[in-house]
Motif scaffolding. Structure first.
Motif, PDB file in Angstrom:
ATOM      1  N   ILE A 168     -59.369  60.900-105.607  1.00 35.35           N
ATOM      2  CA  ILE A 168     -59.412  61.347-104.207  1.00 35.35           C
ATOM      3  C   ILE A 168     -59.575  62.863-104.138  1.00 35.35           C
ATOM      4  O   ILE A 168     -60.345  63.390-103.322  1.00 35.35           O
ATOM      5  N   LEU A 169     -58.865  63.588-105.000  1.00 32.28           N
ATOM      6  CA  LEU A 169     -58.961  65.048-105.001  1.00 32.28           C
ATOM      7  C   LEU A 169     -60.369  65.523-105.327  1.00 32.28           C
ATOM      8  O   LEU A 169     -60.873  66.484-104.738  1.00 32.28           O
ATOM      9  N   GLN A 195     -63.342  63.429-105.399  1.00 32.56           N
ATOM     10  CA  GLN A 195     -64.416  62.772-104.651  1.00 32.56           C
ATOM     11  C   GLN A 195     -64.168  62.711-103.149  1.00 32.56           C
ATOM     12  O   GLN A 195     -65.100  62.473-102.381  1.00 32.56           O
ATOM     13  N   GLY A 196     -62.924  62.899-102.744  1.00 29.10           N
ATOM     14  CA  GLY A 196     -62.614  62.812-101.326  1.00 29.10           C
ATOM     15  C   GLY A 196     -62.647  61.402-100.785  1.00 29.10           C
ATOM     16  O   GLY A 196     -62.727  61.193 -99.573  1.00 29.10           O
ATOM     17  N   LYS A 197     -62.594  60.401-101.684  1.00 26.87           N
ATOM     18  CA  LYS A 197     -62.666  59.010-101.245  1.00 26.87           C
ATOM     19  C   LYS A 197     -61.325  58.557-100.694  1.00 26.87           C
ATOM     20  O   LYS A 197     -60.321  58.571-101.384  1.00 26.87           O
ATOM     21  N   THR A 198     -61.296  58.143 -99.464  1.00 29.96           N
ATOM     22  CA  THR A 198     -60.105  57.577 -98.848  1.00 29.96           C
ATOM     23  C   THR A 198     -60.506  56.914 -97.549  1.00 29.96           C
ATOM     24  O   THR A 198     -61.508  57.272 -96.934  1.00 29.96           O
ATOM     25  N   THR A 256     -58.451  60.232 -93.376  1.00 33.74           N
ATOM     26  CA  THR A 256     -58.504  61.634 -93.789  1.00 33.74           C
ATOM     27  C   THR A 256     -57.125  62.127 -94.188  1.00 33.74           C
ATOM     28  O   THR A 256     -56.222  62.202 -93.367  1.00 33.74           O
ATOM     29  N   TRP A 257     -56.974  62.457 -95.440  1.00 29.57           N
ATOM     30  CA  TRP A 257     -55.721  63.036 -95.921  1.00 29.57           C
ATOM     31  C   TRP A 257     -55.808  64.549 -95.776  1.00 29.57           C
ATOM     32  O   TRP A 257     -56.784  65.171 -96.178  1.00 29.57           O
ATOM     33  N   THR A 258     -54.775  65.142 -95.235  1.00 25.49           N
ATOM     34  CA  THR A 258     -54.763  66.590 -95.089  1.00 25.49           C
ATOM     35  C   THR A 258     -54.344  67.229 -96.413  1.00 25.49           C
ATOM     36  O   THR A 258     -53.711  66.591 -97.257  1.00 25.49           O
TER      37      THR A 258
END
Length: 225
Positions: free
Chosen positions: A153-154, A156-159, A162-164
């Motif tokens: 996630i860190l 690729q930003g895959k989630t 939206t995680w802050t």
């Protein structure tokens, strides 16, 4: 044949009662075979046992695994952010499987969780990951899966929501072991973190090298070997 010989198991602080065939649970789980069959424990005479610290829902899933050979996965629900989530507790079931030394079930829990994440294109939230790190053993297959999920996630930003940055920072500051695991993955991969749902299954299992995977055991049973 499982016969009519039964044992009584009481789970959780409210002592929820489970009436179980002794042959079934002892035949599938060595932990209970030692408890109920060897004669060295009081439980073998009373035919009852109490697990006040465990989760009744997870124990019910364990019994489904005993009788049916697989985890009876309840329906998926939606969390307060509108994201899909499992309506059972993978961390609690994994913790129970660890307690009774059941590596086959540990592998099935992780694989079932990964199947859900793959189907929903979603990875576990920080709350779930922190819960696992506080309740289950270090370096477990579940820890490895969650750590790689967070590292992925860190990078690729895959989630599915939206995680802050604050949410991610809080999670990693609360659990040093998680931070260490994530940083190790980032360093060793050179930043090229693979999606954990697509990794080989045994990467997140806990059987020893040379020990058969539960999938191989099940396949052999199916083939009649």
């Amino acid at each position: 044949m499982i016969g009519n010989d039964m044992v009584d198991i009481y789970v959780g602080p409210e002592k929820e009662h489970f009436h179980v065939h002794r042959a079934a649970i002892c035949g599938k789980i060595p932990y209970f075979e030692k408890m109920f069959k060897d004669g060295g424990f009081a439980e073998s005479y009373t035919k009852s046992a109490t697990f006040p610290e465990d989760d009744p829902e997870s124990f019910d899933l364990l019994l489904g695994w005993v009788y049916q050979g697989s985890i009876k996965v309840p329906a998926v629900r939606t969390d307060d952010r509108g994201d899909p989530e499992l309506s059972w507790k993978p961390n609690s079931l994994y913790k129970l499987a660890e307690k009774i030394c059941l590596s086959q079930l540990q592998g099935q829990v992780v694989d079932t969780l990964r199947d859900f994440d793959r189907q929903t294109y979603c990875l576990s939230c920080t709350k779930t990951i922190l819960n696992a790190y506080s309740e289950t053993r270090k370096k477990s297959g579940l820890h490895r899966y969650y750590a790689q999920s967070l590292a992925f996630i860190l990078v690729q930003g895959k989630t599915c929501s939206t995680w802050t940055v604050n949410e991610l920072t809080e999670a990693m500051s609360k659990e040093v072991e998680l931070t260490r695991d994530v940083l190790t993955i980032l360093r060793d991969s050179g930043g090229n973190v693979k999606d954990p749902v697509n990794e080989p299954d045994c990467k997140f299992h806990c059987h020893a090298d040379g020990e058969p995977c539960y999938k191989d055991i099940n396949k052999n049973d199916y083939d009649g070997k």
